[in-house]
Design a protein around this motif. Structure first.
Motif, PDB file in Angstrom:
ATOM      1  N   VAL A 190     -41.753   8.678  -6.419  1.00  0.00           N
ATOM      2  CA  VAL A 190     -40.441   9.255  -6.107  1.00  0.00           C
ATOM      3  C   VAL A 190     -39.332   8.278  -6.479  1.00  0.00           C
ATOM      4  O   VAL A 190     -38.302   8.670  -7.049  1.00  0.00           O
ATOM      5  N   ARG A 191     -39.528   6.995  -6.179  1.00  0.00           N
ATOM      6  CA  ARG A 191     -38.538   5.973  -6.571  1.00  0.00           C
ATOM      7  C   ARG A 191     -38.329   5.968  -8.071  1.00  0.00           C
ATOM      8  O   ARG A 191     -37.188   5.891  -8.561  1.00  0.00           O
ATOM      9  N   LEU A 192     -39.425   6.042  -8.817  1.00  0.00           N
ATOM     10  CA  LEU A 192     -39.326   6.009 -10.275  1.00  0.00           C
ATOM     11  C   LEU A 192     -38.621   7.238 -10.824  1.00  0.00           C
ATOM     12  O   LEU A 192     -37.883   7.150 -11.807  1.00  0.00           O
ATOM     13  N   ILE A 193     -38.843   8.373 -10.203  1.00  0.00           N
ATOM     14  CA  ILE A 193     -38.188   9.594 -10.664  1.00  0.00           C
ATOM     15  C   ILE A 193     -36.694   9.554 -10.364  1.00  0.00           C
ATOM     16  O   ILE A 193     -35.859   9.919 -11.194  1.00  0.00           O
ATOM     17  N   HIS A 194     -36.337   9.063  -9.186  1.00  0.00           N
ATOM     18  CA  HIS A 194     -34.943   9.062  -8.750  1.00  0.00           C
ATOM     19  C   HIS A 194     -34.098   7.964  -9.400  1.00  0.00           C
ATOM     20  O   HIS A 194     -32.875   8.106  -9.499  1.00  0.00           O
ATOM     21  N   ASP A 195     -34.736   6.873  -9.832  1.00  0.00           N
ATOM     22  CA  ASP A 195     -33.987   5.688 -10.261  1.00  0.00           C
ATOM     23  C   ASP A 195     -34.206   5.410 -11.749  1.00  0.00           C
ATOM     24  O   ASP A 195     -35.121   4.675 -12.125  1.00  0.00           O
ATOM     25  N   PRO A 196     -33.368   5.960 -12.617  1.00  0.00           N
ATOM     26  CA  PRO A 196     -33.552   5.749 -14.062  1.00  0.00           C
ATOM     27  C   PRO A 196     -33.399   4.287 -14.481  1.00  0.00           C
ATOM     28  O   PRO A 196     -34.043   3.849 -15.439  1.00  0.00           O
ATOM     29  N   ALA A 197     -32.558   3.521 -13.782  1.00  0.00           N
ATOM     30  CA  ALA A 197     -32.386   2.109 -14.132  1.00  0.00           C
ATOM     31  C   ALA A 197     -33.668   1.327 -13.857  1.00  0.00           C
ATOM     32  O   ALA A 197     -34.093   0.488 -14.659  1.00  0.00           O
ATOM     33  N   LEU A 198     -34.290   1.592 -12.711  1.00  0.00           N
ATOM     34  CA  LEU A 198     -35.568   0.958 -12.390  1.00  0.00           C
ATOM     35  C   LEU A 198     -36.626   1.370 -13.396  1.00  0.00           C
ATOM     36  O   LEU A 198     -37.380   0.528 -13.908  1.00  0.00           O
ATOM     37  N   ARG A 199     -36.692   2.648 -13.687  1.00  0.00           N
ATOM     38  CA  ARG A 199     -37.672   3.156 -14.649  1.00  0.00           C
ATOM     39  C   ARG A 199     -37.494   2.480 -16.010  1.00  0.00           C
ATOM     40  O   ARG A 199     -38.467   2.057 -16.648  1.00  0.00           O
ATOM     41  N   ALA A 200     -36.245   2.345 -16.439  1.00  0.00           N
ATOM     42  CA  ALA A 200     -35.970   1.721 -17.734  1.00  0.00           C
ATOM     43  C   ALA A 200     -36.363   0.250 -17.740  1.00  0.00           C
ATOM     44  O   ALA A 200     -36.863  -0.264 -18.749  1.00  0.00           O
ATOM     45  N   ARG A 201     -36.144  -0.453 -16.609  1.00  0.00           N
ATOM     46  CA  ARG A 201     -36.518  -1.862 -16.534  1.00  0.00           C
ATOM     47  C   ARG A 201     -38.022  -2.043 -16.673  1.00  0.00           C
ATOM     48  O   ARG A 201     -38.498  -2.914 -17.410  1.00  0.00           O
ATOM     49  N   LEU A 202     -38.792  -1.212 -15.982  1.00  0.00           N
ATOM     50  CA  LEU A 202     -40.250  -1.315 -16.083  1.00  0.00           C
ATOM     51  C   LEU A 202     -40.720  -0.965 -17.490  1.00  0.00           C
ATOM     52  O   LEU A 202     -41.622  -1.616 -18.032  1.00  0.00           O
ATOM     53  N   GLN A 203     -40.103   0.053 -18.078  1.00  0.00           N
ATOM     54  CA  GLN A 203     -40.476   0.454 -19.437  1.00  0.00           C
ATOM     55  C   GLN A 203     -40.151  -0.644 -20.441  1.00  0.00           C
ATOM     56  O   GLN A 203     -40.862  -0.823 -21.434  1.00  0.00           O
ATOM     57  N   ARG A 204     -39.113  -1.399 -20.164  1.00  0.00           N
ATOM     58  CA  ARG A 204     -38.703  -2.472 -21.070  1.00  0.00           C
ATOM     59  C   ARG A 204     -39.590  -3.703 -20.932  1.00  0.00           C
ATOM     60  O   ARG A 204     -39.929  -4.363 -21.928  1.00  0.00           O
ATOM     61  N   HIS A 205     -39.984  -4.029 -19.705  1.00  0.00           N
ATOM     62  CA  HIS A 205     -40.751  -5.253 -19.468  1.00  0.00           C
ATOM     63  C   HIS A 205     -42.251  -5.070 -19.668  1.00  0.00           C
ATOM     64  O   HIS A 205     -42.967  -6.057 -19.895  1.00  0.00           O
ATOM     65  N   GLY A 206     -42.742  -3.852 -19.592  1.00  0.00           N
ATOM     66  CA  GLY A 206     -44.174  -3.617 -19.714  1.00  0.00           C
ATOM     67  C   GLY A 206     -44.794  -4.121 -21.000  1.00  0.00           C
ATOM     68  O   GLY A 206     -45.827  -4.822 -20.966  1.00  0.00           O
ATOM     69  N   PRO A 207     -44.205  -3.810 -22.179  1.00  0.00           N
ATOM     70  CA  PRO A 207     -44.815  -4.276 -23.425  1.00  0.00           C
ATOM     71  C   PRO A 207     -44.936  -5.803 -23.515  1.00  0.00           C
ATOM     72  O   PRO A 207     -45.901  -6.315 -24.080  1.00  0.00           O
ATOM     73  N   ALA A 208     -43.968  -6.530 -22.958  1.00  0.00           N
ATOM     74  CA  ALA A 208     -44.045  -7.998 -22.972  1.00  0.00           C
ATOM     75  C   ALA A 208     -45.220  -8.489 -22.149  1.00  0.00           C
ATOM     76  O   ALA A 208     -45.878  -9.477 -22.506  1.00  0.00           O
ATOM     77  N   THR A 209     -45.497  -7.818 -21.033  1.00  0.00           N
ATOM     78  CA  THR A 209     -46.664  -8.174 -20.211  1.00  0.00           C
ATOM     79  C   THR A 209     -47.940  -7.921 -20.988  1.00  0.00           C
ATOM     80  O   THR A 209     -48.841  -8.775 -21.043  1.00  0.00           O
ATOM     81  N   ALA A 210     -48.041  -6.756 -21.602  1.00  0.00           N
ATOM     82  CA  ALA A 210     -49.255  -6.412 -22.356  1.00  0.00           C
ATOM     83  C   ALA A 210     -49.486  -7.393 -23.505  1.00  0.00           C
ATOM     84  O   ALA A 210     -50.640  -7.709 -23.843  1.00  0.00           O
ATOM     85  N   ALA A 211     -48.405  -7.875 -24.093  1.00  0.00           N
ATOM     86  CA  ALA A 211     -48.529  -8.807 -25.228  1.00  0.00           C
ATOM     87  C   ALA A 211     -49.188 -10.120 -24.830  1.00  0.00           C
ATOM     88  O   ALA A 211     -49.684 -10.867 -25.686  1.00  0.00           O
ATOM     89  N   MET A 212     -49.221 -10.435 -23.541  1.00  0.00           N
ATOM     90  CA  MET A 212     -49.866 -11.651 -23.071  1.00  0.00           C
ATOM     91  C   MET A 212     -51.388 -11.507 -23.072  1.00  0.00           C
ATOM     92  O   MET A 212     -52.114 -12.481 -22.892  1.00  0.00           O
ATOM     93  N   TYR A 213     -51.887 -10.267 -23.230  1.00  0.00           N
ATOM     94  CA  TYR A 213     -53.322 -10.006 -23.174  1.00  0.00           C
ATOM     95  C   TYR A 213     -53.798  -9.273 -24.425  1.00  0.00           C
ATOM     96  O   TYR A 213     -54.438  -8.257 -24.351  1.00  0.00           O
TER      97      TYR A 213
END
Length: 213
Positions: A190-213
């Protein structure tokens, strides 16, 4: 019977003189606590040539939420489906909720769509076409699905189990919630659906995390 078999297996492992590799630091520590020596940790990895954000990501209506889980009880399918039922009841046609992985018969018609077991490019595309990926595991050594979803630029909601905690940072590359709680998982989505800024932050930082593995 299952507990006895586990105890027997651990007893055998303690006496085997073999080189052992763990898939995460926490998995290695768990083995060590059982008296099973671990020589090296090599994390599971993500093929970034396959798992990557789509060329363009647009704000979709309805928003696509993907529940990723399997039949094993430890994968938390019942918890995940219960949480998604509440999300669907609250948001209706604003969200389109799919399940990926083998589904228990009683849940077959619960959500908007069931992809079933996918592999290859079909599996990758199902993740890339999702805005939010939910992983309700109750126990894991070092699970790939949340990391694959991060690599594809999805906002991830997952449980704070040991294997996930090796790479998950709450509020930065995912939202974490307590395991075995449909209410907590629902609230994260529900937080992710309601909060586009939060959603965008996670979407932006996720690929950098995956790149570590």
């Amino acid at each position: 019977e299952q507990a006895a078999w586990k105890q027997h297996g651990v007893a055998i492992e303690r006496h085997l003189a073999v080189f052992r590799i763990a898939v995460s630091e926490l998995a290695g520590q768990a083995a060590q606590r059982l008296g099973i020596p671990v020589d090296l940790v090599i994390h599971n990895g993500v093929d970034l040539c396959r798992f990557h954000p789509p060329a363009t990501r647009v704000d979709r209506q309805p928003m696509k939420v993907l529940l990723s889980c399997g039949l094993d009880a430890q994968k938390g399918q019942s918890i995940g489906v219960e949480a998604m039922k509440h999300v669907k009841a609250e948001f209706g046609d604003v969200v389109h909720i799919c399940l990926i992985g083998q589904v228990l018969p009683e849940y077959a018609s619960t959500l908007d769509a069931n992809h079933g077991y996918l592999h290859g490019e079909a599996y990758v595309h199902a993740i890339q076409e999702s805005d939010i990926v939910v992983y309700p595991s109750l126990f894991d050594g070092f699970p790939a699905p949340p990391l694959e979803a991060m690599a594809c630029g999805c906002a991830v909601g997952t449980t704070a189990v040991e294997g996930v905690m090796e790479y998950a940072v709450d509020g930065e590359n995912c939202l974490l919630c307590e395991p075995d709680s449909a209410v907590a998982l629902k609230e994260a989505v529900v937080r992710l659906i309601h909060d586009p800024a939060l959603r965008a932050r996670l979407q932006r930082h996720g690929p950098a995390t995956a790149a570590m593995y």
